[in-house]
Design a protein around this motif. Structure first.
Motif, PDB file in Angstrom:
ATOM      1  N   VAL A  60      -7.053  -1.765  -5.632  1.00  0.00           N
ATOM      2  CA  VAL A  60      -6.640  -1.927  -7.031  1.00  0.00           C
ATOM      3  C   VAL A  60      -6.397  -0.567  -7.672  1.00  0.00           C
ATOM      4  O   VAL A  60      -5.392  -0.356  -8.366  1.00  0.00           O
ATOM      5  CB  VAL A  60      -7.694  -2.714  -7.829  1.00  0.00           C
ATOM      6  CG1 VAL A  60      -7.321  -2.743  -9.308  1.00  0.00           C
ATOM      7  CG2 VAL A  60      -7.806  -4.140  -7.292  1.00  0.00           C
ATOM      8  N   MET A  61      -7.300   0.374  -7.441  1.00  0.00           N
ATOM      9  CA  MET A  61      -7.159   1.691  -8.050  1.00  0.00           C
ATOM     10  C   MET A  61      -5.984   2.461  -7.456  1.00  0.00           C
ATOM     11  O   MET A  61      -5.251   3.161  -8.175  1.00  0.00           O
ATOM     12  CB  MET A  61      -8.454   2.493  -7.895  1.00  0.00           C
ATOM     13  CG  MET A  61      -9.666   1.833  -8.543  1.00  0.00           C
ATOM     14  SD  MET A  61      -9.347   1.199 -10.225  1.00  0.00           S
ATOM     15  CE  MET A  61      -8.989   2.725 -11.092  1.00  0.00           C
ATOM     16  N   LEU A  62      -5.760   2.332  -6.156  1.00  0.00           N
ATOM     17  CA  LEU A  62      -4.611   2.981  -5.523  1.00  0.00           C
ATOM     18  C   LEU A  62      -3.311   2.433  -6.091  1.00  0.00           C
ATOM     19  O   LEU A  62      -2.375   3.184  -6.387  1.00  0.00           O
ATOM     20  CB  LEU A  62      -4.655   2.764  -4.010  1.00  0.00           C
ATOM     21  CG  LEU A  62      -5.739   3.508  -3.238  1.00  0.00           C
ATOM     22  CD1 LEU A  62      -5.841   2.972  -1.813  1.00  0.00           C
ATOM     23  CD2 LEU A  62      -5.452   5.008  -3.216  1.00  0.00           C
ATOM     24  N   ALA A  63      -3.257   1.108  -6.247  1.00  0.00           N
ATOM     25  CA  ALA A  63      -2.051   0.476  -6.784  1.00  0.00           C
ATOM     26  C   ALA A  63      -1.808   0.887  -8.227  1.00  0.00           C
ATOM     27  O   ALA A  63      -0.662   0.953  -8.690  1.00  0.00           O
ATOM     28  CB  ALA A  63      -2.169  -1.039  -6.688  1.00  0.00           C
TER      29      ALA A  63
ATOM     30  N   ARG B 187       4.546   1.988  -5.239  1.00  0.00           N
ATOM     31  CA  ARG B 187       4.354   0.864  -4.322  1.00  0.00           C
ATOM     32  C   ARG B 187       4.180   1.302  -2.874  1.00  0.00           C
ATOM     33  O   ARG B 187       3.219   0.913  -2.208  1.00  0.00           O
ATOM     34  CB  ARG B 187       5.542  -0.096  -4.432  1.00  0.00           C
ATOM     35  CG  ARG B 187       5.445  -1.305  -3.518  1.00  0.00           C
ATOM     36  CD  ARG B 187       6.657  -2.216  -3.654  1.00  0.00           C
ATOM     37  NE  ARG B 187       6.554  -3.386  -2.792  1.00  0.00           N
ATOM     38  CZ  ARG B 187       6.876  -3.395  -1.509  1.00  0.00           C
ATOM     39  NH1 ARG B 187       7.320  -2.273  -0.927  1.00  0.00           N
ATOM     40  NH2 ARG B 187       6.755  -4.505  -0.793  1.00  0.00           N
ATOM     41  N   GLY B 188       5.094   2.104  -2.360  1.00  0.00           N
ATOM     42  CA  GLY B 188       5.049   2.503  -0.958  1.00  0.00           C
ATOM     43  C   GLY B 188       3.817   3.309  -0.614  1.00  0.00           C
ATOM     44  O   GLY B 188       3.136   3.046   0.379  1.00  0.00           O
ATOM     45  N   ALA B 189       3.497   4.273  -1.460  1.00  0.00           N
ATOM     46  CA  ALA B 189       2.324   5.112  -1.211  1.00  0.00           C
ATOM     47  C   ALA B 189       1.043   4.297  -1.303  1.00  0.00           C
ATOM     48  O   ALA B 189       0.104   4.506  -0.521  1.00  0.00           O
ATOM     49  CB  ALA B 189       2.288   6.266  -2.213  1.00  0.00           C
TER      50      ALA B 189
ATOM     51  N   ARG C 150      -3.750   0.397   3.424  1.00  0.00           N
ATOM     52  CA  ARG C 150      -3.955   0.062   4.840  1.00  0.00           C
ATOM     53  C   ARG C 150      -5.066   0.917   5.431  1.00  0.00           C
ATOM     54  O   ARG C 150      -5.921   0.429   6.186  1.00  0.00           O
ATOM     55  CB  ARG C 150      -2.655   0.253   5.613  1.00  0.00           C
ATOM     56  CG  ARG C 150      -1.574  -0.763   5.270  1.00  0.00           C
ATOM     57  CD  ARG C 150      -0.379  -0.665   6.203  1.00  0.00           C
ATOM     58  NE  ARG C 150       0.700  -1.532   5.769  1.00  0.00           N
ATOM     59  CZ  ARG C 150       1.811  -1.108   5.149  1.00  0.00           C
ATOM     60  NH1 ARG C 150       1.976   0.192   4.914  1.00  0.00           N
ATOM     61  NH2 ARG C 150       2.746  -1.961   4.783  1.00  0.00           N
ATOM     62  N   ALA C 151      -5.058   2.188   5.097  1.00  0.00           N
ATOM     63  CA  ALA C 151      -6.105   3.090   5.586  1.00  0.00           C
ATOM     64  C   ALA C 151      -7.461   2.713   4.999  1.00  0.00           C
ATOM     65  O   ALA C 151      -8.489   2.745   5.689  1.00  0.00           O
ATOM     66  CB  ALA C 151      -5.759   4.536   5.228  1.00  0.00           C
ATOM     67  N   ALA C 152      -7.471   2.325   3.739  1.00  0.00           N
ATOM     68  CA  ALA C 152      -8.732   1.968   3.076  1.00  0.00           C
ATOM     69  C   ALA C 152      -9.365   0.729   3.694  1.00  0.00           C
ATOM     70  O   ALA C 152     -10.586   0.571   3.684  1.00  0.00           O
ATOM     71  CB  ALA C 152      -8.484   1.748   1.588  1.00  0.00           C
ATOM     72  N   HIS C 153      -8.538  -0.169   4.224  1.00  0.00           N
ATOM     73  CA  HIS C 153      -9.041  -1.419   4.780  1.00  0.00           C
ATOM     74  C   HIS C 153      -9.348  -1.336   6.271  1.00  0.00           C
ATOM     75  O   HIS C 153      -9.902  -2.286   6.837  1.00  0.00           O
ATOM     76  CB  HIS C 153      -8.033  -2.549   4.542  1.00  0.00           C
ATOM     77  CG  HIS C 153      -8.066  -3.097   3.156  1.00  0.00           C
ATOM     78  ND1 HIS C 153      -8.868  -4.149   2.786  1.00  0.00           N
ATOM     79  CD2 HIS C 153      -7.408  -2.722   2.036  1.00  0.00           C
ATOM     80  CE1 HIS C 153      -8.689  -4.418   1.507  1.00  0.00           C
ATOM     81  NE2 HIS C 153      -7.806  -3.571   1.025  1.00  0.00           N
ATOM     82  N   GLU C 154      -9.015  -0.238   6.922  1.00  0.00           N
ATOM     83  CA  GLU C 154      -9.186  -0.159   8.376  1.00  0.00           C
ATOM     84  C   GLU C 154     -10.642  -0.356   8.786  1.00  0.00           C
ATOM     85  O   GLU C 154     -10.944  -1.104   9.720  1.00  0.00           O
ATOM     86  CB  GLU C 154      -8.668   1.187   8.891  1.00  0.00           C
ATOM     87  CG  GLU C 154      -8.663   1.262  10.414  1.00  0.00           C
ATOM     88  CD  GLU C 154      -7.908   2.471  10.940  1.00  0.00           C
ATOM     89  OE1 GLU C 154      -8.059   2.766  12.127  1.00  0.00           O
ATOM     90  OE2 GLU C 154      -7.172   3.109  10.153  1.00  0.00           O
ATOM     91  N   ALA C 155     -11.570   0.313   8.081  1.00  0.00           N
ATOM     92  CA  ALA C 155     -12.987   0.169   8.411  1.00  0.00           C
ATOM     93  C   ALA C 155     -13.456  -1.266   8.212  1.00  0.00           C
ATOM     94  O   ALA C 155     -14.324  -1.753   8.947  1.00  0.00           O
ATOM     95  CB  ALA C 155     -13.822   1.127   7.561  1.00  0.00           C
TER      96      ALA C 155
END
Length: 255
Positions: free
Chosen positions: A209-212, A217-219, A225-230
């Motif tokens: 949410v904070m990244l968005a 959008r693209g970034a 994706r990286a934040a959710h990998e773990a």
């Protein structure tokens, strides 16, 4: 921690942080600021605590803002950036927070409610950015543009007039409304709903949410994706589907 800010570490993983200066309308005096700083640090450092609720003592004031008397006595011009402990700004937090606004949230009171991830408000609460009334500034309000429409934000800041809790809910500043006597129950219910989720999924979801909010959008997609990998590689990512298949409540480990 002084009695200016109370800290209740509940066994269910919820921390309740209470500004306890009702005679000062829970204003952000030095003692309150120091108490909040210690409370946020304690919350972040305790792995057993997963969600925090910030509220104020009494029904009249959540927080009436900065201590104007202190500003006069010190001749304060521009407040130091670290003067007011703000979650996710000058206070490093990785867990969700909920503001439970029990009364007026004016100036600095609006500021700290705005800084929390979510907001529950008493129907008797009022919100205002009153700095124009006393010749001060509200640079901290800039992120508000991601929460409410521009022209509503403009009116609130330029007039300094309070809005009701109902209006705050209508414009998207408040998530849920409650009658005064049911405010904490409503906040605890919201916190409990968050606790039902897997800890790593909640953490990554909050980051998304904070990244968005802060990126294009693209970034934001790439960073999310990286934040959710773990999360995907965690034990809980296997436990969730397994529990669903076995028709039982998942047992989250946060690992």
């Amino acid at each position: 921690m002084s009695d200016a800010v109370l800290f209740d570490a509940r066994e269910d993983g919820i921390a309740i942080i209470t500004i306890n200066r009702p005679e000062q309308r829970n204003a952000l005096s030095r003692e309150v600021r120091e108490g909040l700083r210690a409370a946020w640090s304690r919350f972040e450092g305790d792995d057993a605590l997963r969600v925090a609720i910030l509220t104020g003592t009494g029904e009249k004031a959540f927080c009436a803002g900065g201590d104007l008397k202190e500003m006069v006595e010190t001749g304060m011009a521009v407040p130091p950036r670290d003067m007011f402990p703000l979650p996710y700004d000058n206070i490093e937090l990785t867990k969700p927070t909920i503001a439970a606004v029990n009364g007026v949230a004016f100036a600095g009171g609006w500021m700290i409610a705005q800084a929390c991830d979510l907001c529950v408000a008493s129907t008797a609460a009022k919100f205002a950015i009153t700095e124009v009334k006393v010749g001060r500034g509200s640079p901290w309000a800039a992120p508000l543009i991601s929460m409410i429409p521009q022209r509503i934000m403009m009116e609130i800041i330029l007039t300094g007039k309070p809005i009701t809790a109902q209006r705050a809910h209508e414009i998207g500043l408040v998530n849920r409304l409650a009658e005064p006597e049911g405010l904490m129950e409503t906040a605890l219910t919201l916190a409990a709903e968050i606790l039902e989720g897997a800890p790593l999924s909640v953490k990554a979801g909050r980051e998304t949410v904070m990244l968005a909010t802060e990126m294009g959008r693209g970034a934001a997609l790439q960073a999310a994706r990286a934040a959710h990998e773990a999360t995907y590689k965690s034990h809980d990512a296997q436990e969730g589907p397994r529990a669903f298949a076995e028709k039982r409540k998942p047992e989250w480990t946060g690992k």
